[in-house]
Design a protein around this motif. Structure first.
Motif, short mmCIF file in Angstrom:
data_model
loop_
_atom_site.label_atom_id
_atom_site.label_comp_id
_atom_site.label_asym_id
_atom_site.label_seq_id
_atom_site.Cartn_x
_atom_site.Cartn_y
_atom_site.Cartn_z
N THR A 143 51.42 19.53 -6.40
CA THR A 143 51.28 18.14 -7.31
C THR A 143 49.89 17.87 -7.97
O THR A 143 48.98 18.24 -7.51
N GLY A 144 50.13 17.14 -8.97
CA GLY A 144 48.72 16.79 -9.74
C GLY A 144 48.51 18.09 -10.48
O GLY A 144 48.88 19.09 -10.59
N ASP A 145 47.05 18.01 -10.95
CA ASP A 145 46.77 18.85 -11.96
C ASP A 145 45.69 19.75 -11.25
O ASP A 145 44.93 19.46 -10.20
N ALA A 146 45.15 21.08 -11.79
CA ALA A 146 44.10 21.89 -11.07
C ALA A 146 42.85 21.91 -11.87
O ALA A 146 43.05 21.48 -13.17
N LEU A 147 42.08 22.54 -11.28
CA LEU A 147 40.87 22.99 -12.13
C LEU A 147 40.56 24.46 -12.17
O LEU A 147 41.00 25.16 -11.39
N ALA A 148 40.21 25.00 -13.45
CA ALA A 148 39.70 26.52 -13.36
C ALA A 148 38.35 26.54 -13.81
O ALA A 148 37.73 25.69 -14.46
N TYR A 149 37.81 27.54 -13.22
CA TYR A 149 36.55 27.88 -13.51
C TYR A 149 36.09 29.30 -13.90
O TYR A 149 37.07 30.41 -13.19
N PRO A 150 35.40 29.87 -14.85
CA PRO A 150 35.31 30.94 -15.28
C PRO A 150 35.08 32.25 -13.74
O PRO A 150 34.44 31.43 -12.86
#
Lengths: 493, 346, 335
Positions: free
Chosen positions: B336-343
């Motif tokens: 649920t909800g959104d995620a974060l992305a990192y290089p």
């Protein structure tokens, strides 16, 4: 800077020994060291030290076990009684024995009397070690199928090793330094021989060379103890609270054990005290009250001064090692510990020579005597000041600063009140040591200065036992408080 | 109360650099938590603020007053900081009252100025006033330490891991009591800690430090929700990190395609999901996974799972419901909800 | 700040007071390095102070200890006057040139044989060597005829000496002077085998009295003193005086001299003069010390075997060689 000076002071006697060897020249030194008399003294010293250390170790460990790990009745009273002989200086003890039993001399007498004087040095630390020993270890060993005796030898004894070795080292070092007792018991060792040479030749090469051999013996012991201590970690490894141990039932052994303990207490405590009482009350000698008072005053004054100076010197050393621990501060601290291993006679010889040849202004002054006391008793002071400083962590200073206190105010309002008990304990121990110090005082006391110990010595030296008694009694009385301190805190080295 | 400003502060011990240029502003009457693992330099920073040590370079100012700068340093006793060290460090030879009044002028000490008031402020009964520190519990000691620090009405209060030695239960209660006392006195405070829960729950802003540098300075939800990098993300809470491919505002990863909160990267990335975002489904929907291990905590539970057929492994945090999944059971996972992305790093 | 300064000041004051107040070398008082029995010297010095008003401080020690100390201290020595129990220590100081010449008037008060020809010190008391024996264990016939005989094997373990003391070392120096070095070495080797070593003459006498040993070599006055008191240590002990010039009949001379480094030469000479004067010698005779008073006009103590009945070997007091004796005894392993 100051701490370096203190360390240098402490190392003076060692420097002297090296200098004496060099200035005597090898040929002469060889002649003086490798002569039959040295061999005789070495043999005497070794057999007395070995015998007494072995006896003290066995007796001290046994009494410690009985007090800490058995269901012995009146254990607390026994603990005090078994520590109490420390309040009777060994030379007073020999005086007490010899004056009653003139044949208590030679090897047998010396072995008996020094053992009775020194076994508490083993009893105290081993008893403390028993207290700190986690009974779970013994229970585990039992659970693994070891018998009680095998458990003791394989689990308990190795755990006791540091305490036992420490106590044994203390006994051995005291024996190497012991002069009064052995002189009175007519058992010549290096220390008494050095004194004889001193009387015959002052600080002649013969005395100095014997001192060299004696110092070598001391260093050998120190190294031996370090090696023997090993590297295993001997405290409880886990956390959690140790439970009190279950005490072994003595059962049918109770009566013989009690009898043996009573005999030990009688020999080590009752005999000397009875002898003192006899000479105090029964003899015809008239006591020179004025002289006794004057001597006692001198002793008290010297003791107080010695305590203040020695603790004063110990503070910077302890401060450095607690607050700024590094290789240098550790070295400085360690060098003050040599005093523990150096017999008073060597320190005195060193200072006599240095006094005459280097600082004639200080020669035959109280300052010189105080310097000797400082060298000899710095270890006691440093140990106490050190553990006291550990009670006053620097974060308390930080807090005090943040609350508006400057450096001095923080010291006065926080550090000093916290370390005061430790300073007091250190000072008390030094005080007692000074009051009962004989050898260095004999050699270094300024003209006209007599202490309880030297006055006692000059009387008992000429077998005036009655006249010596009040001085002995005063020394014993003065030693009681420090002994009490020791029973409370155990021997810390 | 005054704001605290730190600019360009550096410090080395011998050849070892400890702080490499710290800039930090603590607004007046707020609490900033400096959060970092042990050895990151946070305690050193605190000692520099207090004046126990001096920086090699930089400026430290309390409000308008520069306490360190241009090589000039105000000694600690004139900085008016309140310092609460680890384990309280109460003066063991003084009673609670004497501890609290230690920093006051002699007259106020004799009058036991404000002692009942301060005790009440930190939530202690006045009856402890005559006790000695060893007669107090750890939590009580910490509260007294705070009262002592607050008594001279300092410009800044510094707390150095004040709760780390307390038991878990006591830690939270003491923490709340301390913070409410700080707020009641409108204190400007810096709390150094390595405990993210403590930092997130107590502070107005959190300064995350790593290896002598300040990595992120933000309000607690921002630090937790939008950590600056993977390291911060891991440090401020449990993290599930998966490899993924960013495509515009979404990312493809083993747990499916998930919306991205922010970020302007493209291609291969590391995807951060918090365990509480992963929901377990028993109705066949979601990404199939096998339950490996379940740790039940009461209020919630952690479930370790392996995505079928053979990995990667993820953790889900679920509320402590009565029928927990059993190891070996097969479930479906939904995010649920959104995620974060990192290089990708390195 | 003020508080810590007060403490510092107090501590340094105490240290300074102890440092200076105790030295006792300053002022007008004489410093006497005393190797004689302290009681005796205190009594004699008291008489001196009464007569002259000059105060005297004592530093007590043993003959060679103090002699060597004076030599090492050299010009810095705080000693004004030195007195010993035996002459070898005086010779040692004399040989190193650390004595000032004694006034002729003082030397004239004492028969010539008790002072060295140099006139650098003067004898003021004497003691006779004796063989103290347990009268229950030994009969008169069993006693050694000469002091040399105690080295014979039959005495093994039965005799005692106080080897480290200057008294016995003086006796050895007499043996050395009379019999020569080789004989002395042999004698010492015999003693090493035979003798039990005691810390002092009293201890030897007590051991004889208790029967621990049969006999011992000591000086006469220890026995007389004990007999004058309760006889506790001499009840079963009798004395044998060696005679006819035997080295064992050696009469040892206690010397007094003025230390060259003394800054109070006149007062120091007065003290030495007093020790050999009628008044000083009277105190010696009357004292419990029971040493022989030797000045020309001294009244002998009637309790003692008269001095003129002793037949000591003819020895020049100046020739007794202390350091050589110590060396020989070190070689023999007696010290």
């Amino acid at each position: 800077m100051f701490a370096t000076g203190v360390a240098l002071l402490a190392l003076l006697p060692l420097g002297f020994v090296v200098w004496a060897t060099i200035s005597t020249g090898w040929a002469e030194a060889e002649k003086l060291i490798f002569r039959p008399r040295t061999g005789e003294l070495l043999w005497n010293t070794v057999r007395l030290t070995a015998g007494a250390v072995a006896l003290c170790a066995v007796i001290g460990t046994a009494t410690a076990w009985l007090v800490e790990r058995s269901n012995l009745p009146v254990r607390k009273a026994f603990h005090v009684l078994l520590t109490a002989p420390l309040a009777i200086p060994a030379f007073v003890n020999s005086y007490a024995w010899v004056s009653l039993l003139p044949s208590a001399t030679g090897y047998g007498g010396a072995l008996l009397i020094v053992t009775l004087s020194y076994f508490p040095f083993v009893h105290l630390p081993v008893a403390a070690a028993f207290q700190g020993l986690d009974p779970a270890l013994e229970e585990t060993a039992h659970a693994l199928g070891l018998s009680r005796w095998r458990t003791f030898t394989r689990v308990v004894l190795p755990q006791l090793r540091p305490a036992l070795l420490g106590g044994a080292l203390l006994v051995a070092l005291h024996l190497l330094a012991e002069f009064g007792a052995l002189q009175m018991l007519r058992f010549p060792t290096f220390t008494t021989a050095i004194y004889d040479q001193y009387q015959s030749t002052y600080n002649g090469p013969a005395a100095n060379m014997l001192a060299v051999v004696l110092v070598l013996c001391c260093l050998l012991l120190l190294v031996g103890e370090l090696k023997g201590r090993g590297r295993a970690r001997l405290s409880r490894v886990g956390t959690g609270v140790a439970r009190p141990a279950t005490r072994a039932r003595l059962g049918r052994a109770a009566i013989p054990v009690l009898t043996a303990l009573c005999v030990l207490v009688a020999l080590s405590l009752a005999v000397p005290l009875a002898s003192l009482t006899y000479w105090l009350s029964g003899s015809s000698a008239e006591f020179d009250a004025e002289m006794i008072a004057a001597t006692a005053t001198t002793s008290l004054a010297l003791g107080a001064l010695g305590a203040v100076c020695t603790v004063g010197l110990a503070i910077p050393v302890a401060w450095l090692v607690v607050r700024h621990r590094n290789a240098l501060s550790t070295f400085l601290e360690r060098s003050t510990y040599f005093g523990n291993a150096l017999p008073g006679i060597v320190v005195a010889l060193a200072l006599v020579t240095i006094g005459i040849q280097v600082v004639p202004g200080l020669y035959q002054t109280t300052v010189m005597l105080l310097a000797a006391y400082a060298i000899l008793f710095l270890p006691r002071a440093v140990v106490n000041v050190r553990s006291a400083l550990a009670q006053a962590p620097p974060v308390l200073d930080d807090v005090a600063h943040s609350l508006g206190s400057g450096r001095l105010a923080a010291f006065r309002r926080v550090t000093l009140p916290l370390i005061a008990p430790g300073l007091g304990a250190g000072a008390a121990l030094v005080f007692i040591a000074v009051v009962t110090e004989l050898t260095a005082t004999l050699l270094l006391a300024p003209i006209g200065t007599t202490t309880l110990a030297t006055q006692f010595w000059s009387h008992s030296d000429s077998a005036a036992y009655g006249a010596a008694a009040p001085y002995a009694a005063l020394m014993v009385l003065l030693s009681v408080p420090a002994t009490y301190l020791l029973t409370r805190e155990g021997i810390r080295r | 109360m005054t704001a605290l400003t730190i600019r360009g502060v550096t410090k080395s011990f011998g050849a070892t650099p400890v702080l490499g240029g710290i800039d930090l502003h603590v607004p007046a009457e707020s609490l900033t938590a400096v959060l970092g693992p042990s050895g990151c330099g946070k305690t050193t920073l605190l000692r520099l603020i207090a004046g126990f040590d001096d920086p090699d370079a930089g400026v430290i100012a309390f409000g308008d007053e520069t306490v360190f700068g241009d090589g000039r340093s105000t000694p600690p006793q004139r900085r008016h900081v309140g310092y609460v060290p680890q384990e309280g460090a109460l003066f063991p030879h003084l009673t609670v009252t004497a501890n609290i009044t230690f920093g006051l002028p002699r007259k106020a000490r004799v009058a036991k100025h404000r002692v009942p008031e301060l005790l009440e402020l930190v939530g202690l009964d006045v009856r402890v006033a005559d006790r000695y520190p060893h007669q107090l519990s750890g939590g009580q000691q910490q509260r007294v330490a705070l009262a002592r620090a607050l008594a001279p009405e300092p410009s800044v209060v510094l707390l150095d891991e004040p709760f780390s030695s307390l038991d878990a239960g006591l830690r939270e209660a003491t923490g709340r009591a301390v913070v409410s006392a700080l707020r009641a006195t409108n204190a400007t405070a810096v709390l150094v800690t390595h405990d993210q829960a403590e930092a997130l729950s107590l502070a107005d802003q959190v300064a995350v430090m790593r290896a002598g540098r300040l990595v992120q300075l933000a309000e607690p939800p921002v630090v937790y929700g939008s950590p600056l990098d993977v390291g911060v993300a891991r440090f401020v809470g449990d993290a599930v990190l998966l490899a993924g491919q960013v495509r515009g505002a979404h990312v493809d990863c083993p747990l499916g395609t998930i919306a991205l909160r922010a970020g302007n990267i493209d291609g291969a990335a590391e995807v951060l999901i918090r365990p509480e975002q992963i929901l377990l489904r028993g109705d066949g929907s979601g990404v199939p996974a096998r339950v490996e291990e379940v740790s039940f905590y009461g209020h919630d539970a952690a479930v370790r799972l392996t995505l079928l057929p053979d990995g990667p492994r993820v953790v889900a945090r679920i509320t402590g419901e009565r029928d927990l999944p059993a190891p070996g059971q097969q479930v479906g996972l939904v995010v649920t909800g959104d995620a974060l992305a990192y290089p990708l790093s390195g | 700040m003020r508080w810590s300064m007060r403490v510092t000041a107090a501590v340094s004051a105490v240290v300074l007071a102890a440092g200076c107040g105790n030295g006792a070398s300053g002022g007008d008082a004489l410093t006497l390095y005393n190797a004689q029995h302290e009681d005796l010297m205190k009594a004699m010095v008291e008489g001196f102070t009464k007569e002259t008003g000059i105060k005297v401080n004592l530093r007590s020690g043993k003959d060679f200890e103090l002699a060597n100390q004076i030599v090492q201290e050299g010009d810095a020595s705080p000693a004004d006057v030195f007195v010993t129990e035996n002459s070898p220590a005086m010779s040692l100081v004399d040989a190193k040139g650390r004595f000032a010449k004694v006034d002729d008037a003082t030397l004239a008060q004492v028969p010539g044989q008790y002072s060295p020809s140099s006139g650098n010190w003067v004898g003021f008391a004497a003691r006779s060597t004796v063989f103290a024996y347990n009268s229950k264990q030994l009969t008169a016939e069993q006693l050694p005829k000469s002091i040399v005989d105690v080295a014979q094997p039959q005495w093994q373990g039965k005799i005692g000496v106080a080897a480290a003391g200057a008294d016995f070392q003086a006796i050895v120096s007499a043996v050395l002077e009379v019999t020569g070095e080789d004989a002395t070495k042999q004698w010492l080797a015999g003693l090493k085998r035979n003798a039990k070593i005691y810390p002092g003459n009293i201890a030897v006498m007590k051991a004889v009295n208790s029967g621990e040993i049969q006999g011992g070599v000591i000086y006469h006055y220890y026995w007389y003193k004990d007999r004058a008191e309760a006889s506790a240590n001499s009840k079963d002990t009798e004395l044998k005086f060696f005679t006819d010039g035997d080295p064992g009949a050696f009469v040892s001379v206690s010397g007094a001299g003025v230390v060259k480094a003394s800054k109070k030469q006149a007062d120091a000479q007065k003290l030495v003069k007093y020790l050999t004067s009628k008044g000083g010698q009277q105190i010696l005779s009357d004292s419990k010390a029971l040493e022989y008073a030797i000045a020309k006009d001294a009244t002998p103590n009637s309790k003692l075997k008269p001095l003129n009945e002793l037949k000591p070997p003819p020895i020049d007091v100046a020739k007794l060689n202390g350091p050589k004796v110590v060396e020989l005894m070190q070689q023999a392993g007696l010290i």
